[in-house]
Design a protein around this motif. Sequence first.
Motif, short mmCIF file in Angstrom:
data_model
loop_
_atom_site.label_atom_id
_atom_site.label_comp_id
_atom_site.label_asym_id
_atom_site.label_seq_id
_atom_site.Cartn_x
_atom_site.Cartn_y
_atom_site.Cartn_z
N MET A 1 0.84 -1.20 0.00
CA MET A 1 0.00 0.00 0.00
C MET A 1 0.88 1.25 0.00
SD MET A 1 -3.03 -1.01 2.67
CE MET A 1 -4.00 -2.51 2.42
N ARG A 71 -9.76 8.84 -2.26
CA ARG A 71 -9.39 7.42 -2.31
C ARG A 71 -8.58 7.08 -3.55
NH1 ARG A 71 -15.03 4.66 -1.78
NH2 ARG A 71 -15.77 6.70 -2.42
N ASP A 75 -3.14 3.49 -3.20
CA ASP A 75 -3.81 2.20 -3.10
C ASP A 75 -3.91 1.73 -1.65
OD1 ASP A 75 -1.17 1.66 -2.59
OD2 ASP A 75 -0.97 0.03 -4.06
N PHE A 76 -4.04 2.70 -0.73
CA PHE A 76 -4.16 2.40 0.69
C PHE A 76 -5.54 1.86 1.03
CE2 PHE A 76 -4.44 6.96 -0.28
CZ PHE A 76 -5.77 7.20 0.00
N ASP A 77 -5.65 1.21 2.18
CA ASP A 77 -6.92 0.69 2.69
C ASP A 77 -7.85 1.86 3.00
OD1 ASP A 77 -8.98 -0.56 4.03
OD2 ASP A 77 -7.71 -1.59 5.48
N ARG A 80 -8.29 3.35 6.44
CA ARG A 80 -7.24 4.21 7.04
C ARG A 80 -7.43 5.68 6.69
NH1 ARG A 80 -2.63 1.45 8.74
NH2 ARG A 80 -2.61 -0.78 8.31
N VAL A 197 -15.89 -2.82 7.43
CA VAL A 197 -14.90 -1.77 7.21
C VAL A 197 -14.79 -0.88 8.45
CG1 VAL A 197 -14.28 0.24 5.80
CG2 VAL A 197 -15.24 -1.81 4.72
N ARG A 200 -12.74 -2.61 11.03
CA ARG A 200 -11.32 -2.59 10.65
C ARG A 200 -10.68 -1.24 10.95
NH1 ARG A 200 -11.81 -4.28 5.46
NH2 ARG A 200 -11.08 -2.39 4.41
#
Length: 284
Positions: A1, A71, A75-77, A80, A197, A200
């Motif tokens: 990421m 976003r 390509d981060f989650d 986060r 999500v 998480r």
Amino acid sequence: MSLNLDLLGRPTEPVLREWTERDTLLYALAVGAGADEPAEELAFTTENSHGIEQQVVPTFGCVVAAARSPRALGDFDVARLVHAEQSVLFHAPIPPAGGVRAISTLTGAYDKGKAALLVQESTAIDVRTGQPLVTSTGGFFVRGEGGFGGERGPEAAPWELPARKPDHEVVYRTRRDQPLLYRLTGDRNPLHSDPTVAERAGFPRPILHGMCTYGFTCRALLHTVGVGRPSRLRSMSARFSRPVMPGDVLTARVWDEDGRALFQTVNGKGDVVLDRGTAEYRAV
């Protein structure tokens, strides 16, 4: 990421964003207009009420100005990513139906150690007049993406509340399903709808969009220092300091400072959820 820092300073291609009366009515409902007393905000929630001309909650401009989702900056989650701050300049009143050409530019990427702060500016040009309609600037924290060696960023501008009680306090109750309504205005981040999500990200359930809280607060400004006229609101800026849970009671505290207002929004526990608020407004 990782972050896509190659985008820094590179504007997107212009994106045509068009909307109808239905879109601006839906936005008003999504930020709570008419929820407490349907007859009180018909200018924002209807287009055919007798003797009432439709108006638009100004923060709808932030929706149409965005040519690129934050976003898309890496390509981060998505779990986060959190909205950190938002400012908007209204060059003209938003029409109930219209179109703009929107351009977004990543103007800053700052290394905060454990997180990155990404700043994106979006400009919307009215397709009818060729003039700027809205300039929107958002700051976004991406947890776990710091440490890339960038600058920490500029210091925050001085901000201090007056040493007196607020001149206005406006109380709104959000709905338990408020995020499901607000996401229909365009922000489909699953952090606000998907329990998996949200878990998480460290939340017990999906949280309210920060920009929904921002829209609720904009309504409070309209009905106090704006005396019900969207055309009076020139700019609005604030920092998102704590997540809002759907169903929370929001209280906007507003201090009138002669041509501008300072504000905070707190939840039902008294925790500040929108901080360092400043709004500028035009004379009547």
